[in-house]
Structures are given as structure tokens and as C-alpha cells.
Design an enzyme around this catalytic site. Structure first.
Site, PDB file in Angstrom:
ATOM      1  N   SER A 287       0.843  -1.197   0.000  1.00  0.00           N
ATOM      2  CA  SER A 287       0.000   0.000   0.000  1.00  0.00           C
ATOM      3  C   SER A 287       0.874   1.241   0.000  1.00  0.00           C
ATOM      4  O   SER A 287       1.558   1.526   0.992  1.00  0.00           O
ATOM      5  CB  SER A 287      -0.901   0.004   1.230  1.00  0.00           C
ATOM      6  OG  SER A 287      -1.465   1.293   1.384  1.00  0.00           O
TER       7      SER A 287
ATOM      8  N   HIS B  85      -1.121  -1.461  -4.172  1.00  0.00           N
ATOM      9  CA  HIS B  85      -2.391  -1.065  -3.561  1.00  0.00           C
ATOM     10  C   HIS B  85      -2.437   0.455  -3.442  1.00  0.00           C
ATOM     11  O   HIS B  85      -1.543   1.070  -2.869  1.00  0.00           O
ATOM     12  CB  HIS B  85      -2.505  -1.727  -2.187  1.00  0.00           C
ATOM     13  CG  HIS B  85      -3.830  -1.564  -1.526  1.00  0.00           C
ATOM     14  ND1 HIS B  85      -4.931  -2.330  -1.855  1.00  0.00           N
ATOM     15  CD2 HIS B  85      -4.248  -0.726  -0.530  1.00  0.00           C
ATOM     16  CE1 HIS B  85      -5.951  -1.973  -1.083  1.00  0.00           C
ATOM     17  NE2 HIS B  85      -5.563  -1.001  -0.275  1.00  0.00           N
TER      18      HIS B  85
ATOM     19  N   ASP C 131      -4.669   3.562  -2.161  1.00  0.00           N
ATOM     20  CA  ASP C 131      -5.772   3.952  -1.282  1.00  0.00           C
ATOM     21  C   ASP C 131      -6.261   5.350  -1.608  1.00  0.00           C
ATOM     22  O   ASP C 131      -5.566   6.327  -1.339  1.00  0.00           O
ATOM     23  CB  ASP C 131      -5.289   3.931   0.175  1.00  0.00           C
ATOM     24  CG  ASP C 131      -5.115   2.526   0.706  1.00  0.00           C
ATOM     25  OD1 ASP C 131      -6.077   1.743   0.621  1.00  0.00           O
ATOM     26  OD2 ASP C 131      -4.010   2.206   1.200  1.00  0.00           O
TER      27      ASP C 131
ATOM     28  N   MET D 284      -8.890   8.228  -0.746  1.00  0.00           N
ATOM     29  CA  MET D 284      -9.804   8.647   0.338  1.00  0.00           C
ATOM     30  C   MET D 284     -10.313  10.048   0.051  1.00  0.00           C
ATOM     31  O   MET D 284      -9.541  10.908  -0.372  1.00  0.00           O
ATOM     32  CB  MET D 284      -9.034   8.667   1.665  1.00  0.00           C
ATOM     33  CG  MET D 284      -8.333   7.373   1.984  1.00  0.00           C
ATOM     34  SD  MET D 284      -7.473   7.525   3.565  1.00  0.00           S
ATOM     35  CE  MET D 284      -6.616   5.949   3.616  1.00  0.00           C
TER      36      MET D 284
ATOM     37  N   HIS E  32      -8.156   0.951  -4.206  1.00  0.00           N
ATOM     38  CA  HIS E  32      -9.112   0.802  -3.110  1.00  0.00           C
ATOM     39  C   HIS E  32      -9.791   2.149  -2.895  1.00  0.00           C
ATOM     40  O   HIS E  32      -9.185   3.076  -2.360  1.00  0.00           O
ATOM     41  CB  HIS E  32      -8.335   0.342  -1.855  1.00  0.00           C
ATOM     42  CG  HIS E  32      -9.167   0.206  -0.631  1.00  0.00           C
ATOM     43  ND1 HIS E  32      -8.599   0.060   0.627  1.00  0.00           N
ATOM     44  CD2 HIS E  32     -10.504   0.173  -0.443  1.00  0.00           C
ATOM     45  CE1 HIS E  32      -9.562  -0.045   1.526  1.00  0.00           C
ATOM     46  NE2 HIS E  32     -10.722   0.026   0.915  1.00  0.00           N
TER      47      HIS E  32
ATOM     48  N   MET F  73     -12.028   4.535  -1.074  1.00  0.00           N
ATOM     49  CA  MET F  73     -12.728   4.821   0.188  1.00  0.00           C
ATOM     50  C   MET F  73     -13.406   6.172  -0.004  1.00  0.00           C
ATOM     51  O   MET F  73     -12.987   7.192   0.564  1.00  0.00           O
ATOM     52  CB  MET F  73     -11.720   4.831   1.352  1.00  0.00           C
ATOM     53  CG  MET F  73     -11.294   3.425   1.741  1.00  0.00           C
ATOM     54  SD  MET F  73      -9.801   3.415   2.750  1.00  0.00           S
ATOM     55  CE  MET F  73      -8.563   3.442   1.462  1.00  0.00           C
TER      56      MET F  73
ATOM     57  N   MET G 216     -11.752  -5.717   5.451  1.00  0.00           N
ATOM     58  CA  MET G 216     -10.902  -4.766   6.181  1.00  0.00           C
ATOM     59  C   MET G 216     -10.595  -5.319   7.570  1.00  0.00           C
ATOM     60  O   MET G 216     -11.486  -5.771   8.285  1.00  0.00           O
ATOM     61  CB  MET G 216     -11.601  -3.404   6.326  1.00  0.00           C
ATOM     62  CG  MET G 216     -11.708  -2.585   5.051  1.00  0.00           C
ATOM     63  SD  MET G 216     -10.149  -2.212   4.221  1.00  0.00           S
ATOM     64  CE  MET G 216      -9.267  -1.264   5.459  1.00  0.00           C
TER      65      MET G 216
ATOM     66  N   GLY H  19      -3.170   4.276   7.875  1.00  0.00           N
ATOM     67  CA  GLY H  19      -2.218   3.173   7.936  1.00  0.00           C
ATOM     68  C   GLY H  19      -1.704   3.041   9.367  1.00  0.00           C
ATOM     69  O   GLY H  19      -2.006   3.872  10.234  1.00  0.00           O
ATOM     70  N   GLY H  20      -0.952   1.988   9.608  1.00  0.00           N
ATOM     71  CA  GLY H  20      -0.265   1.838  10.888  1.00  0.00           C
ATOM     72  C   GLY H  20      -1.129   1.421  12.073  1.00  0.00           C
ATOM     73  O   GLY H  20      -0.707   1.562  13.222  1.00  0.00           O
TER      74      GLY H  20
ATOM     75  N   ASP I 270      -6.627  -6.176   4.506  1.00  0.00           N
ATOM     76  CA  ASP I 270      -5.984  -4.869   4.467  1.00  0.00           C
ATOM     77  C   ASP I 270      -6.052  -4.235   5.855  1.00  0.00           C
ATOM     78  O   ASP I 270      -7.137  -4.014   6.388  1.00  0.00           O
ATOM     79  CB  ASP I 270      -6.733  -4.012   3.433  1.00  0.00           C
ATOM     80  CG  ASP I 270      -6.154  -2.622   3.252  1.00  0.00           C
ATOM     81  OD1 ASP I 270      -5.056  -2.352   3.776  1.00  0.00           O
ATOM     82  OD2 ASP I 270      -6.807  -1.810   2.560  1.00  0.00           O
ATOM     83  N   GLY I 271      -4.872  -3.969   6.423  1.00  0.00           N
ATOM     84  CA  GLY I 271      -4.800  -3.299   7.715  1.00  0.00           C
ATOM     85  C   GLY I 271      -4.059  -4.116   8.746  1.00  0.00           C
ATOM     86  O   GLY I 271      -4.485  -5.217   9.100  1.00  0.00           O
ATOM     87  N   GLY I 272      -2.906  -3.599   9.173  1.00  0.00           N
ATOM     88  CA  GLY I 272      -2.150  -4.262  10.235  1.00  0.00           C
ATOM     89  C   GLY I 272      -1.518  -5.577   9.834  1.00  0.00           C
ATOM     90  O   GLY I 272      -1.271  -6.432  10.677  1.00  0.00           O
TER      91      GLY I 272
ATOM     92  N   GLY J 179       1.117  -1.940   4.235  1.00  0.00           N
ATOM     93  CA  GLY J 179       1.692  -0.610   4.067  1.00  0.00           C
ATOM     94  C   GLY J 179       2.935  -0.442   4.909  1.00  0.00           C
ATOM     95  O   GLY J 179       4.060  -0.670   4.437  1.00  0.00           O
TER      96      GLY J 179
HETATM   97  C1  DX5 Z   1      -6.376   1.858   5.412  1.00  0.00           C
HETATM   98  C2  DX5 Z   1      -5.871   1.472   4.063  1.00  0.00           C
HETATM   99  C3  DX5 Z   1      -4.757   0.514   4.082  1.00  0.00           C
HETATM  100  C4  DX5 Z   1      -3.500   0.976   4.771  1.00  0.00           C
HETATM  101  C5  DX5 Z   1      -2.827  -0.228   5.390  1.00  0.00           C
HETATM  102  O1  DX5 Z   1      -7.562   2.542   5.270  1.00  0.00           O
HETATM  103  O2  DX5 Z   1      -6.923   0.889   3.319  1.00  0.00           O
HETATM  104  O3  DX5 Z   1      -4.455   0.032   2.775  1.00  0.00           O
HETATM  105  O4  DX5 Z   1      -2.602   1.617   3.898  1.00  0.00           O
HETATM  106  O5  DX5 Z   1      -1.774   0.188   6.147  1.00  0.00           O
HETATM  107  P1  DX5 Z   1      -1.005  -0.749   7.202  1.00  0.00           P
HETATM  108  O6  DX5 Z   1      -0.526  -1.938   6.438  1.00  0.00           O
HETATM  109  O7  DX5 Z   1       0.077   0.139   7.691  1.00  0.00           O
HETATM  110  O8  DX5 Z   1      -2.014  -1.122   8.256  1.00  0.00           O
HETATM  111 ZN    ZN Z   2      -6.450  -0.097   1.429  1.00  0.00          ZN
END
Ligand code: DX5
Ligand code: ZN
Length: 218
Positions: A8, A33, A35, A37, A66, A68, A137, A144-145, A175-177, A197
Site C-alpha cells: 500500500s 495497492h 488507497d 480517500m 481501493h 474509500m 478490512m 495506515g499503521g 488490508d490493515g495491520g 503498508g
Molecule cells: C487503510 C488502508 C490501508 C492501509 C494499510 O484505510 O486501506 O491500505 O494503507 O496500512 P497498514 O498496512 O500500515 O495497516
Molecule cells: Zn487499502
């Protein structure tokens, strides 16, 4: 099942975006990926069409976009034209999901639907035969993070079981963590496309980090 890794770019160093993308490509990323937003669907604004168009010139990697955003239907064609290869939108957006999938298909791209942690899988099961990928999700979308929500593993397991029983060929993305440890849990539950990410962009050896997500030793 073959595991794909989708770094990401939200976690990339934006002052060196081209170099960061090349770093992931050389490290063995299967896709990228992206993102998007809008600051309304999620409380953050990232980047949009001009960035997708610009990085399209830098790599041949599959663009896993992706969205959002509140109204994905209004933007499918433009993201397709900007260089997306797959477009994933949120079931919770205000567009009619069938219409968005139709628009993605009409633009010749792969179609994905994403569900927030609070959305039950029962809402998306009827749509699975029409799509290529379901994104479960594993954090609240927007940033991220964040930490991986282990409660989501049950959803992944149930969707994989349903898809297998119904004979639906489906990619399940998480996706996420995602890191070496949570990737293993997600894959065990049935996920086969891993977004990461912070874990990848902050790693010193991205090749090793990608391999660890795929459960390989280097
Ligand atoms: C969050 C995004 C993710 C994000 C993941 O809304 O959709 O793609 O970048 O980041 P990490 O891998 O750091 O959780
Ligand atoms: Zn994403």
C-alpha cells in the site's frame, strides 16, 4: 492457494514515490495497492486521479485501487482511464453496488467489494458471484499503521467456506495491520491477497518482508 502481496503506497515516502514503487517491484510485489480517500467516507484525504495517472508511467504492476469514497459510481470510469487494473469500492458507500460492479466490468477491469469491520458478511454474500475479489478490512479504513483486528478472521473463514461450497472463484484480500505474523493468520483463515503498508515500506529489506508475508524463508 497462491498468495499475492499488494504493497500500500499510503505508507511510501511521497517525496520519492517513483523510487518507492520501483523498490517494491524489485522486491517481488505482485501488485500495487492504491488507497483513495475523499475525507468524507473516511476522515482522511490521501490522493486521487492525477497521482494514479502519473505513477502509471512508472510501472507495469497491476494497480489495485481501493476507493474509500462516498460515490464510487461517479469515479469508476475515470480511475479506469487513469490506469487502474482492479477497482475495489465499499459496500457501505452510497452508490448502488450492482451498478458499480457493472461499471467496473464495462470498463474492462477487475471488480472488488470491500467491507468495513462492522459490516457482516451476510450483506455481501449475494454479490460474490459477480465480483473477482472481496476485501475484508482488518482495521477501520482511513489510516495506515493500525493494529490488526483478530475478530475479522472469523469473517474471512466464513467467506472462504461459502465461496468453496458455492463454487465461486474468489480472491479474498485483507488490508490493515498486516505483518509476518498476522499474514499467517489471515492466510490460514482463507485470505490469498495481502495488502501491507507500514510493514513493507518501513522494512529495510523489502524482498525479505514480502517473502515473509508469503510464508517463505529467505
Ligand atoms: C487503510 C488502508 C490501508 C492501509 C494499510 O484505510 O486501506 O491500505 O494503507 O496500512 P497498514 O498496512 O500500515 O495497516
Ligand atoms: Zn487499502
Amino acid at each position: 492457494m497462491e498468495i499475492s502481496v499488494s504493497p500500500s503506497i499510503l505508507a511510501a515516502d511521497f517525496t520519492n514515490l517513483g523510487r518507492e514503487i520501483a523498490r517494491m517491484e524489485q522486491a517481488g510485489a505482485d501488485m500495487l495497492h492504491i488507497d483513495v480517500m475523499d475525507g468524507v467516507f473516511v476522515p482522511n484525504i490521501s490522493f486521487g486521479l492525477p497521482v494514479v495517472k502519473s505513477i502509471r508511467k512508472a510501472t507495469g504492476l497491476f494497480f489495485d485501487v481501493h476507493l474509500m469514497i462516498c460515490d464510487p459510481l461517479a469515479y469508476v470510469e475515470r480511475f479506469a482511464a487513469a490506469g487502474a487494473d482492479g477497482i475495489t469500492f465499499h459496500l457501505e458507500s452510497r452508490s448502488c453496488p450492482e451498478k458499480v460492479v457493472e461499471a467496473i466490468r464495462a470498463s474492462g477491469k477487475k471488480a472488488g467489494i470491500s467491507i468495513r469491520p462492522s459490516t457482516p458478511i451476510s450483506k455481501v454474500l449475494p454479490l460474490l458471484p459477480q465480483i473477482d475479489m472481496l476485501l475484508v478490512m482488518t482495521v477501520e479504513p482511513g489510516f495506515g499503521g493500525q493494529g490488526f483486528m483478530k475478530e475479522m478472521l472469523e469473517k474471512i473463514r466464513a467467506v472462504r467456506e461459502y465461496a468453496l461450497e458455492s463454487g465461486i472463484p474468489l480472491d479474498i484480500q485483507v488490508d490493515g495491520g498486516i505483518n509476518g505474523e498476522t499474514a499467517r493468520l489471515a492466510v490460514e483463515a482463507g485470505a490469498n491477497v495481502l495488502v501491507a503498508g507500514s510493514y513493507l515500506f518501513r522494512s529495510e529489506d523489502a524482498g525479505e518482508a514480502i517473502a515473509s508475508l508469503k510464508g517463505q524463508q529467505t
